[in-house]
Design a protein around this motif. Structure first.
Motif, PDB file in Angstrom:
ATOM      1  N   LYS A  72      -7.682  13.485  -5.023  1.00 50.48           N
ATOM      2  CA  LYS A  72      -8.888  12.709  -4.823  1.00 50.48           C
ATOM      3  C   LYS A  72      -8.368  11.520  -5.519  1.00 50.48           C
ATOM      4  O   LYS A  72      -8.679  10.781  -5.617  1.00 50.48           O
ATOM      5  CB  LYS A  72      -9.809  13.589  -5.538  1.00 50.48           C
ATOM      6  N   LEU A  89      -4.896  12.727   4.000  1.00 44.15           N
ATOM      7  CA  LEU A  89      -5.444  13.386   4.511  1.00 44.15           C
ATOM      8  C   LEU A  89      -4.978  14.388   5.426  1.00 44.15           C
ATOM      9  O   LEU A  89      -5.592  15.515   5.333  1.00 44.15           O
ATOM     10  CB  LEU A  89      -6.325  11.929   5.254  1.00 44.15           C
ATOM     11  N   LEU A  90      -3.459  14.104   6.254  1.00 44.84           N
ATOM     12  CA  LEU A  90      -3.327  14.753   6.983  1.00 44.84           C
ATOM     13  C   LEU A  90      -1.970  15.399   5.907  1.00 44.84           C
ATOM     14  O   LEU A  90      -1.229  13.929   4.955  1.00 44.84           O
ATOM     15  CB  LEU A  90      -2.471  14.294   8.416  1.00 44.84           C
ATOM     16  N   PHE A 125     -10.670   4.068   8.323  1.00 45.38           N
ATOM     17  CA  PHE A 125     -11.146   4.217   9.751  1.00 45.38           C
ATOM     18  C   PHE A 125     -11.131   3.096  10.829  1.00 45.38           C
ATOM     19  O   PHE A 125     -11.614   2.323  10.319  1.00 45.38           O
ATOM     20  CB  PHE A 125     -12.031   5.515   9.906  1.00 45.38           C
ATOM     21  N   TYR A 161       0.572  18.098  16.149  1.00 46.91           N
ATOM     22  CA  TYR A 161      -1.237  18.380  15.784  1.00 46.91           C
ATOM     23  C   TYR A 161      -0.936  18.985  16.897  1.00 46.91           C
ATOM     24  O   TYR A 161      -0.129  19.647  17.903  1.00 46.91           O
ATOM     25  CB  TYR A 161      -1.851  17.007  17.041  1.00 46.91           C
ATOM     26  N   ASN A 205      -2.793   8.575   2.432  1.00 43.13           N
ATOM     27  CA  ASN A 205      -3.654   9.270   0.714  1.00 43.13           C
ATOM     28  C   ASN A 205      -3.510  10.435   1.638  1.00 43.13           C
ATOM     29  O   ASN A 205      -4.736  11.059   0.626  1.00 43.13           O
ATOM     30  CB  ASN A 205      -4.981   8.190   1.524  1.00 43.13           C
ATOM     31  N   GLY A 220     -18.620   5.102  -2.310  1.00 42.20           N
ATOM     32  CA  GLY A 220     -17.809   4.951  -2.629  1.00 42.20           C
ATOM     33  C   GLY A 220     -16.823   5.454  -4.729  1.00 42.20           C
ATOM     34  O   GLY A 220     -16.019   6.263  -4.858  1.00 42.20           O
ATOM     35  N   ARG A 230      -7.029   8.958  -3.215  1.00 42.83           N
ATOM     36  CA  ARG A 230      -7.812   8.542  -2.291  1.00 42.83           C
ATOM     37  C   ARG A 230      -8.120   7.410  -2.768  1.00 42.83           C
ATOM     38  O   ARG A 230      -9.036   6.394  -2.300  1.00 42.83           O
ATOM     39  CB  ARG A 230      -8.521   9.580  -1.793  1.00 42.83           C
ATOM     40  N   ALA A 282     -12.378   9.896   2.640  1.00 48.55           N
ATOM     41  CA  ALA A 282     -11.631   8.830   1.835  1.00 48.55           C
ATOM     42  C   ALA A 282     -12.132   8.317   1.447  1.00 48.55           C
ATOM     43  O   ALA A 282     -11.682   7.533  -0.004  1.00 48.55           O
ATOM     44  CB  ALA A 282     -10.936   8.006   3.383  1.00 48.55           C
ATOM     45  N   ARG A 283     -13.612   7.994   1.104  1.00 41.79           N
ATOM     46  CA  ARG A 283     -14.618   7.349  -0.495  1.00 41.79           C
ATOM     47  C   ARG A 283     -14.453   8.509  -0.647  1.00 41.79           C
ATOM     48  O   ARG A 283     -15.639   8.067  -1.858  1.00 41.79           O
ATOM     49  CB  ARG A 283     -15.801   7.033   0.952  1.00 41.79           C
ATOM     50  N   LEU A 310      -8.678   3.911   2.426  1.00 42.54           N
ATOM     51  CA  LEU A 310      -8.244   3.780   3.978  1.00 42.54           C
ATOM     52  C   LEU A 310      -9.304   3.676   4.643  1.00 42.54           C
ATOM     53  O   LEU A 310     -10.566   4.010   5.248  1.00 42.54           O
ATOM     54  CB  LEU A 310      -7.737   5.689   4.159  1.00 42.54           C
ATOM     55  N   GLN A 351      -2.807   8.121   7.640  1.00 41.00           N
ATOM     56  CA  GLN A 351      -3.780   9.078   7.420  1.00 41.00           C
ATOM     57  C   GLN A 351      -2.655  10.166   6.594  1.00 41.00           C
ATOM     58  O   GLN A 351      -3.839  11.113   5.920  1.00 41.00           O
ATOM     59  CB  GLN A 351      -4.118   9.987   8.381  1.00 41.00           C
TER      60      GLN A 351
END
Ligand SMILES: Nc1ncnc2c1ncn2[C@@H]1O[C@H](COP(=O)(O)OP(=O)(O)OP(=O)(O)O)[C@@H](O)[C@H]1O
Ligand SMILES: [Mg+2]
Lengths: 283, 271
Positions: A79, A56-57, A89, A12, A54, A108, A82, B183-184, A87, A51
């Protein structure tokens, strides 16, 4: 079909004075249909790890393969990924925003570009699966109780019909009964659909009863990765990193120390009871 | 994602500038900004730039962080330059199609750009070297005379420090909610303006709710600790001028006198 993490590192705030190494050389293989628990003390990197699953990071270094494809490839459709790795949270109720629960859950699948009918079908199905009563479907999500909100939020991800469901502390802040119910429903979902489920938690008790495999994280590294029985053998080491094995493990160890020849591998109350009965019979 | 906004973000390190009394930094920044509008020749800007450079070096904050704040105003900067460049009447320099660049236009454009850039960097120096709490403390004490005119100085300062305190929290929250919606399957990055604005709804609604919830919690926590405004309130770390603060004031004064005196001279090549 699986997820493979190959020497993944994540930092990070890289190249700032506040850089934090959150993941340190993570290698993992997640086969289809497994129920996996990830546990670790606060700040051990659990949320950071999930994370990555999928996309995201993006890992600072290392690679991740989903069903054999490198997700960091330039022409990989992240995309779509995902939709496949759902995921949920930590505190997912903070993401609710629609006027009623049903519309929120539709968000979603709608984003996946499905037609209206399919979207509604999936939303209905997902809400059913998380056990939310029908009369709440058209209420504002903000009027629900904490546990109900949590279910609605989980349904929001479930409605995307992911192949892998990742839940980051789905039971945080719930009472024991709500916790039990949600975990039970997740387990049912997993056995019913054969979906891969990854459950993040810092309570061994929660995890021990349901999962096939436990990954213990400590300071961004994987400390243990094994079936619950094997992991709980390392009682002292677990305590050292701020985790406690289930209480029954303690009791069995104590019984053994006091001279009862009991099998200490049990991880749930039922198993422990059986072990004790067996040991008593031997006497 | 949203982490590159420097304005209002403290850079933790050890330096003389960090240790200065916040009042010195506030006054210094204000005077520096005002001084920028007094110059009539390039010499003034040179002096201002050197002064700024010196302060940045002393502050031990990497230069890159200063320039980061510029990114936020880059658009404004470009707009200013373009308008001034093409719309100032005067002696034509270059002429392409209907657009004419005049000598006067060029001069104003460059001056404006330089002023704006130094203004942003100058105030970034202050916010990067002073914690928000320190800053509002300084403001509260510096503005105390206004109490005579019934300005609620303490309350205003408290509001500001709370607002500043909430910036990183809300930024983190935004980041979290954004990730949860991505994520969605939410898409914040593509589509035309209307679609993008619409895509913000799933972000803004939870964000506002969380901001209200936090504000409510904070108010409750403050009341539970018997907070009731500034009257009779003492400070844990009262602000007291030390010798380094006096020296800093002196430096600022020297800069102002030198800068404004030299910067207003009629030089043969005016800038
Ligand atoms: N957005 C962020 N920016 C900077 N550092 C972060 C950020 N998020 C997490 N960290 C740091 O990364 C490390 C791992 O954090 P992470 O959230 O993955 O822990 P965790 O295991 O999920 O903890 P918890 O059980 O409290 O949720 C921590 O040291 C944390 O301080
Ligand atoms: Mg976490």
């Amino acid at each position: 079909m699986s997820i493979i993490l190959d020497h993944v590192n994540y930092i990070y705030g890289a190249d700032t004075p506040l850089a934090v190494k959150a993941l340190d050389d993570i290698c993992l293989q997640i086969p289809d249909g497994q129920f996996i628990g990830i546990i670790g003390h606060t700040g051990s990197g659990k949320s950071t790890l999930v994370q990555h699953l999928n996309g995201l990071l993006k890992a600072t270094s290392g690679s991740i393969y989903f069903n054999g494809e490198d997700i960091y490839d330039r022409d990989y459709d992240r995309k779509k990924l995902r939709g496949k790795v759902g995921l949920v949270f930590q505190y997912p109720e903070h993401q609710l925003f629609e006027i009623d629960v049903f519309t929120d859950v539709c968000f979603g699948p709608k984003n996946l570009g499905l037609d209206k009918k399919e979207v509604e079908l999936r939303a209905y199905d997902a809400l059913r699966k998380v056990g939310l009563p029908d009369e709440l479907f058209y209420q504002s999500p903000f009027e629900l109780s904490g546990g109900q909100k949590r279910r609605a939020a989980i349904a929001g991800v479930l409605a995307m019909k992911p192949e892998v469901l990742v839940l980051d502390e789905p039971t945080a802040g719930l009472d024991p009964r709500g916790r039990e119910e949600i975990l039970h429903q997740i387990k049912e979902l997993q056995t019913g659909t054969g979906m891969t489920v990854i459950l993040v938690s810092h309570s061994m008790e929660d995890v021990a009863e349901y999962v096939d495999r436990i990954i213990v994280m400590n300071k961004g590294r994987i400390l243990y990765d094994n079936v619950p029985k094997e992991v709980f053998r390392h009682c002292a080491e677990l305590e050292e990193v701020g985790l406690a094995p289930p209480q029954v493990t303690y009791i069995l160890h104590e019984l053994r120390r006091r001279g009862l020849d009991v099998d200490t591998d049990a991880t749930t109350v039922e198993e422990a009871a059986e072990a004790v009965v067996k040991a008593m019979a031997k006497r | 994602m949203l982490r590159d906004i420097t304005l209002g973000q403290y850079y933790q390190t050890e330096s003389v500038i960090h240790r200065l009394d916040p009042r010195v930094k506030l006054a210094g920044t204000l005077l520096f900004i005002i001084s920028l509008f007094f110059f009539r020749n390039f010499l003034g800007y040179m002096i201002a730039a050197s002064f700024l450079f010196l302060v940045i070096r002393l502050s031990h904050v990497p230069f890159r962080f200063m320039v980061k704040g510029m990114r936020a105003v880059l658009f404004l900067l470009l707009l200013t330059v373009v308008f001034n460049l093409f719309l100032t009447p005067g002696e034509a320099l270059v002429s392409v199609w209907k657009l004419t660049i005049t000598k006067e236009g060029l001069r104003t454009a460059v001056t404006m750009a330089v002023r704006l850039a130094m203004l942003v960097v100058g105030s970034s120096v202050m916010t990067l070297t002073t914690t928000p709490n320190n800053l509002t403390d300084g403001m509260e004490k510096g503005l105390r005379p206004l109490k005579l005119f019934r300005v609620p100085v303490h309350e205003v300062a408290m509001m500001m420090s709370i607002a500043l305190r909430f910036i990183p929290i809300l930024m983190e929250e935004t980041d979290k909610i954004m990730k949860a919606q991505i994520a969605r399957g939410a898409d914040f990055e593509s589509g035309n303006l209307i679609r993008r604005a619409k895509a913000l709804v799933p972000l803004m609604v939870p964000l506002f709710i969380s901001a209200f919830r936090r504000a409510n919690d904070l108010a409750m926590a403050m009341e539970a600790r018997c907070y009731r405004g500034g009257d009779g309130r003492t400070k844990m770390k009262p602000l007291i001028y030390r010798s380094r603060d006096r020296i800093a004031y002196l430096c600022i004064l020297v800069y102002l006198v030198a800068g404004i005196w030299l910067g207003r001279l009629e030089l043969p090549v005016a800038g």
